[in-house]
Design a protein around this motif. Structure first.
Motif, PDB file in Angstrom:
ATOM      1  N   PRO A 243       0.827  -1.217   0.000  1.00  0.00           N
ATOM      2  CA  PRO A 243       0.000   0.000   0.000  1.00  0.00           C
ATOM      3  C   PRO A 243       0.855   1.258   0.000  1.00  0.00           C
ATOM      4  N   ALA A 244       1.459   1.576  -1.131  1.00  0.00           N
ATOM      5  CA  ALA A 244       2.384   2.703  -1.209  1.00  0.00           C
ATOM      6  C   ALA A 244       1.657   4.043  -1.201  1.00  0.00           C
ATOM      7  N   MET A 245       0.459   4.153  -1.802  1.00  0.00           N
ATOM      8  CA  MET A 245      -0.240   5.428  -1.902  1.00  0.00           C
ATOM      9  C   MET A 245      -0.714   5.928  -0.543  1.00  0.00           C
ATOM     10  N   GLU A 246      -0.982   5.004   0.403  1.00  0.00           N
ATOM     11  CA  GLU A 246      -1.508   5.394   1.704  1.00  0.00           C
ATOM     12  C   GLU A 246      -0.412   5.491   2.762  1.00  0.00           C
ATOM     13  N   SER A 247       0.805   5.115   2.450  1.00  0.00           N
ATOM     14  CA  SER A 247       1.878   5.051   3.445  1.00  0.00           C
ATOM     15  C   SER A 247       2.676   6.344   3.487  1.00  0.00           C
ATOM     16  N   THR A 248       3.260   6.613   4.680  1.00  0.00           N
ATOM     17  CA  THR A 248       4.212   7.710   4.780  1.00  0.00           C
ATOM     18  C   THR A 248       5.530   7.273   4.149  1.00  0.00           C
ATOM     19  N   THR A 249       6.467   8.187   4.089  1.00  0.00           N
ATOM     20  CA  THR A 249       7.754   7.868   3.465  1.00  0.00           C
ATOM     21  C   THR A 249       8.473   6.743   4.210  1.00  0.00           C
ATOM     22  N   SER A 250       8.516   6.835   5.521  1.00  0.00           N
ATOM     23  CA  SER A 250       9.201   5.796   6.308  1.00  0.00           C
ATOM     24  C   SER A 250       8.480   4.466   6.210  1.00  0.00           C
ATOM     25  N   GLU A 251       7.133   4.488   6.226  1.00  0.00           N
ATOM     26  CA  GLU A 251       6.366   3.243   6.108  1.00  0.00           C
ATOM     27  C   GLU A 251       6.590   2.608   4.743  1.00  0.00           C
ATOM     28  N   LEU A 252       6.677   3.441   3.715  1.00  0.00           N
ATOM     29  CA  LEU A 252       6.891   2.905   2.367  1.00  0.00           C
ATOM     30  C   LEU A 252       8.273   2.241   2.261  1.00  0.00           C
ATOM     31  N   ILE A 253       9.298   2.869   2.810  1.00  0.00           N
ATOM     32  CA  ILE A 253      10.648   2.296   2.729  1.00  0.00           C
ATOM     33  C   ILE A 253      10.713   0.985   3.497  1.00  0.00           C
ATOM     34  N   GLN A 254      10.083   0.945   4.664  1.00  0.00           N
ATOM     35  CA  GLN A 254      10.068  -0.306   5.434  1.00  0.00           C
ATOM     36  C   GLN A 254       9.317  -1.400   4.678  1.00  0.00           C
ATOM     37  N   GLY A 255       8.200  -1.047   4.109  1.00  0.00           N
ATOM     38  CA  GLY A 255       7.430  -2.036   3.354  1.00  0.00           C
ATOM     39  C   GLY A 255       8.188  -2.531   2.140  1.00  0.00           C
ATOM     40  N   LEU A 256       8.942  -1.642   1.471  1.00  0.00           N
ATOM     41  CA  LEU A 256       9.709  -2.043   0.306  1.00  0.00           C
ATOM     42  C   LEU A 256      10.843  -3.000   0.686  1.00  0.00           C
ATOM     43  N   ARG A 257      11.502  -2.719   1.838  1.00  0.00           N
ATOM     44  CA  ARG A 257      12.571  -3.626   2.290  1.00  0.00           C
ATOM     45  C   ARG A 257      11.988  -5.005   2.595  1.00  0.00           C
ATOM     46  N   ALA A 258      10.851  -5.035   3.274  1.00  0.00           N
ATOM     47  CA  ALA A 258      10.232  -6.320   3.628  1.00  0.00           C
ATOM     48  C   ALA A 258       9.803  -7.072   2.377  1.00  0.00           C
ATOM     49  N   ALA A 259       9.235  -6.359   1.391  1.00  0.00           N
ATOM     50  CA  ALA A 259       8.774  -7.012   0.162  1.00  0.00           C
ATOM     51  C   ALA A 259       9.935  -7.549  -0.642  1.00  0.00           C
ATOM     52  N   SER A 260      11.055  -6.832  -0.654  1.00  0.00           N
ATOM     53  CA  SER A 260      12.214  -7.318  -1.414  1.00  0.00           C
ATOM     54  C   SER A 260      12.751  -8.629  -0.848  1.00  0.00           C
ATOM     55  N   VAL A 261      12.678  -8.779   0.475  1.00  0.00           N
ATOM     56  CA  VAL A 261      13.122 -10.039   1.092  1.00  0.00           C
ATOM     57  C   VAL A 261      12.128 -11.149   0.790  1.00  0.00           C
ATOM     58  N   LYS A 262      10.846 -10.815   0.917  1.00  0.00           N
ATOM     59  CA  LYS A 262       9.803 -11.820   0.701  1.00  0.00           C
ATOM     60  C   LYS A 262       9.770 -12.295  -0.738  1.00  0.00           C
ATOM     61  N   LYS A 263       9.921 -11.389  -1.689  1.00  0.00           N
ATOM     62  CA  LYS A 263       9.845 -11.744  -3.100  1.00  0.00           C
ATOM     63  C   LYS A 263      11.205 -12.092  -3.689  1.00  0.00           C
ATOM     64  N   LYS A 264      12.216 -12.066  -2.816  1.00  0.00           N
ATOM     65  CA  LYS A 264      13.575 -12.420  -3.244  1.00  0.00           C
ATOM     66  C   LYS A 264      14.040 -11.480  -4.363  1.00  0.00           C
ATOM     67  N   MET A 265      13.858 -10.187  -4.113  1.00  0.00           N
ATOM     68  CA  MET A 265      14.294  -9.188  -5.074  1.00  0.00           C
ATOM     69  C   MET A 265      15.727  -8.767  -4.758  1.00  0.00           C
ATOM     70  N   THR A 266      16.498  -8.560  -5.756  1.00  0.00           N
ATOM     71  CA  THR A 266      17.900  -8.143  -5.584  1.00  0.00           C
ATOM     72  C   THR A 266      17.981  -6.641  -5.725  1.00  0.00           C
ATOM     73  N   LEU A 267      17.846  -5.920  -4.589  1.00  0.00           N
ATOM     74  CA  LEU A 267      17.869  -4.473  -4.579  1.00  0.00           C
ATOM     75  C   LEU A 267      19.112  -3.977  -3.848  1.00  0.00           C
ATOM     76  N   SER A 268      19.802  -3.015  -4.401  1.00  0.00           N
ATOM     77  CA  SER A 268      20.980  -2.432  -3.745  1.00  0.00           C
ATOM     78  C   SER A 268      20.530  -1.391  -2.739  1.00  0.00           C
ATOM     79  N   GLN A 269      21.384  -1.118  -1.765  1.00  0.00           N
ATOM     80  CA  GLN A 269      21.073  -0.117  -0.751  1.00  0.00           C
ATOM     81  C   GLN A 269      20.957   1.275  -1.380  1.00  0.00           C
ATOM     82  N   GLU A 270      21.710   1.510  -2.444  1.00  0.00           N
ATOM     83  CA  GLU A 270      21.700   2.808  -3.106  1.00  0.00           C
ATOM     84  C   GLU A 270      20.329   3.133  -3.701  1.00  0.00           C
ATOM     85  N   ILE A 271      19.670   2.150  -4.302  1.00  0.00           N
ATOM     86  CA  ILE A 271      18.366   2.366  -4.925  1.00  0.00           C
ATOM     87  C   ILE A 271      17.345   2.771  -3.878  1.00  0.00           C
TER      88      ILE A 271
END
Length: 554
Positions: A243-271
């Motif tokens: 839910p990116a549209m309803e989240s604050t900036t910090s909530e969105l970043i936390q959710g993105l980190r969690a989703a990348s682990v769950k979906k096995k996404m290869t994301l760099s810290q820089e992105i």
């Protein structure tokens, strides 16, 4: 013996003429007079322009009776210039009341003083109608001093018709602005409702559209950052399913980190840090009124584009099952059908709006150039216009015959029932034909009659009788002008024309009518043509002129 017989024949001929004139007064209708409770008289029936006619109304009543005389400023077309006091004379216990009015008219012609009501003890009694003539004043040019013609005086400037052209320009300008606004909104809505195949395709297209708007170059930095971050948030919500549209900036970043682990996404810290930096910059612009520099805005846009492309590449590609493929295909087909339906609906709406705008523009043009009446008559229709433009008929009516061209076939009308029996005894043959009725806004009547005995017919008196009979049927305030009339074959007759008022009993309104009447005397008979229509009706004028120009007498 021979002298007595000759004198008897002259007396009989005189009586025949007397009955004939009485019949002409009652030609079109039977008028039954009331008991002569009120007597009407006038001092003269012919006067000069501006001279006074003295109209007298006399009645005899009891001493207890209450009489009300009219207090009108006009009697028909004649103006009341003086209302004299009532004269009262006592005769054998009763009172003879006489009311006099001074009348005048400043235009030559023949005028009818109509019948009006006198109230005696709240009971109405009608006066008699009278026909008077106003003659021009003859100028003696030998005694009257003559003057040179004055120089041409400059006319005052009038408004003219310029306002019509201004109105047309304003209407056309408004229509042009409306078309531009409609097309612009349609294009924006089309971009918003466009169906994209994938979230990445939607995000990149919207980024390109945002750049073409050049919002930050125009000083709209807040609107630019709002749309930029909405594109990124919407992509993350659709592609990564958080839910990116309803989240604050910090909530969105936390959710993105969690989703990348769950979906096995290869994301760099820089992105992730770039995304977080741009989102915080947008928060400062929107809520703290921060104003980044131009190069910072460009860098933030490039960072968002890079983040979206990187996120899209890092999402693992799952091979869908056959059932999912079929379902996706069905959904895609449904979306295509929905889009086609919307396009058809838009096309229909566009066509309707275009037609309305075109009709409005054409109507405005014709109103400006030809007037509102032209548009009204051609769109809504006009009765006499339809008669004028219809198929005309040329026929012969009556005996002696009248050949005439009319917009409609005239139907036989029986007027014999309206005539008194002693009048009918003088008539050998009578035929009448008409279109419409006496209370319509257009009426045309042709009638002929032949008498049993030969007699000399006075057309002027016959015309007076015909016009008085028209008044008896409801015509009021009649103005009469007369002149000679001659058919193309050289047959001479009498023409009367003018106006009168006609009351519409249903709508309780009064209309001013224009009439023309022709009378001819041939073969011991009388031929009559009557036509009238609403005053100011240009189509009615054309009909009258065309009808009277086609008159042929046998």
């Amino acid at each position: 013996m021979f002298a007595c017989n000759q004198k008897s024949k002259e007396v009989q001929k005189y009586n025949m003429k007397k009955h004939l004139y009485l019949l002409l007064l009652l030609l079109s209708t039977a008028v039954f007079a009331q008991q002569k409770q009120v007597v009407t008289s006038i001092d003269t029936i012919k006067n000069k322009i501006g001279a006074e006619f003295k109209l007298s109304i006399k009645t005899t009543v009891d001493s207890s009776s209450r009489v009300l005389f009219p207090k009108s400023r006009n009697f028909g077309a004649l103006e009341v210039i003086q209302s004299y006091p009532v004269d009262t004379v006592k005769i054998d216990g009763r009172y003879e009341l006489t009311k006099r009015y001074g009348l005048t008219q400043f235009d030559s012609g023949r005028y009818v003083i109509p019948r009006f009501k006198i109230f005696i003890n709240n009971q109405a009694f009608l006066t008699d109608s009278l026909l008077v003539e106003v003659a021009n004043v003859q100028v003696d040019t030998l005694k009257q001093k003559m003057y040179d013609i004055k120089d041409i005086a400059p006319a005052e400037e009038t408004m003219g018709n310029w306002w019509k052209y201004v109105l047309a320009i304003l209407l056309l300008s408004g229509i042009a602005v409306l078309i531009y606004w409609f097309l612009k909104k349609r294009q924006e809505k089309k971009l918003q409702e466009e169906v994209f195949k994938t979230p990445i395709e939607k995000a990149t297209t919207l980024l390109d559209t945002l750049e073409r708007k050049e919002l930050w170059q125009k000083g709209e930095v807040k609107a630019y950052y709002s749309e930029l971050t909405d594109i990124a948030r919407n992509y993350i919500e659709e592609a990564i399913e958080i839910p990116a549209m309803e989240s604050t900036t910090s909530e969105l970043i936390q959710g993105l980190r969690a989703a990348s682990v769950k979906k096995k996404m290869t994301l760099s810290q820089e992105i992730i840090e770039n995304l977080e930096r741009v989102l915080k910059q947008a928060d400062l612009v929107k809520f703290a009124k921060s104003k980044p520099l131009d190069f910072e805005i460009t860098e933030d846009r490039n960072k968002i584009q890079k983040v979206i492309l990187t996120l899209d590449k890092s999402i693992p590609v799952e091979v869908p099952l056959e059932e999912e493929l079929l379902l996706n295909e069905a959904q895609k087909q449904k979306q295509i059908e929905l889009q086609l339906r919307k396009q058809r609906k838009k096309s229909i709406q566009t066509a309707i709006v275009s037609v309305v705008l075109l009709v409005t523009a054409v109507t405005a043009y014709f109103i400006a150039t030809r007037g509102f009446d032209f548009v009204k008559d051609n769109i809504m229709g006009h009765p006499t216009k339809e008669l004028l433009e219809g198929e005309w008929v040329k026929s012969e009516y009556g005996n002696p015959g009248i050949i005439i061209e009319t917009p409609k076939v005239l139907k036989r009308v029986d007027l014999t029932k309206t005539l008194p029996k002693n009048g009918m005894a003088l008539i050998k043959e009578m035929q009448s034909f008409g279109y419409g009725s006496i209370v319509d806004r257009f009426y045309l009547m042709v009638s002929t009659l032949k008498y049993k005995a030969e007699t000399q017919i006075d057309l002027a008196k016959s015309m007076d009788g015909a016009l008085q009979s028209l008044e008896a049927q409801g015509a009021q305030n009649m103005i009469v002008k007369q002149e000679e009339f001659e058919t193309p074959e050289g047959v001479k007759g009498l023409k009367a024309y003018g106006t009168f008022s006609q009351l519409d009993s249903q709508n309780k309104t009064t209309a001013r009518m224009y009439y023309e009447a022709l009378l001819f005397s041939q073969e011991g008979g009388l031929q009559q043509i009557l036509i009238f229509h609403e005053e100011g009706d240009s189509y009615g004028n054309e009909i009258s002129e065309r009808v009277l120009n086609t008159v042929e007498l046998k």
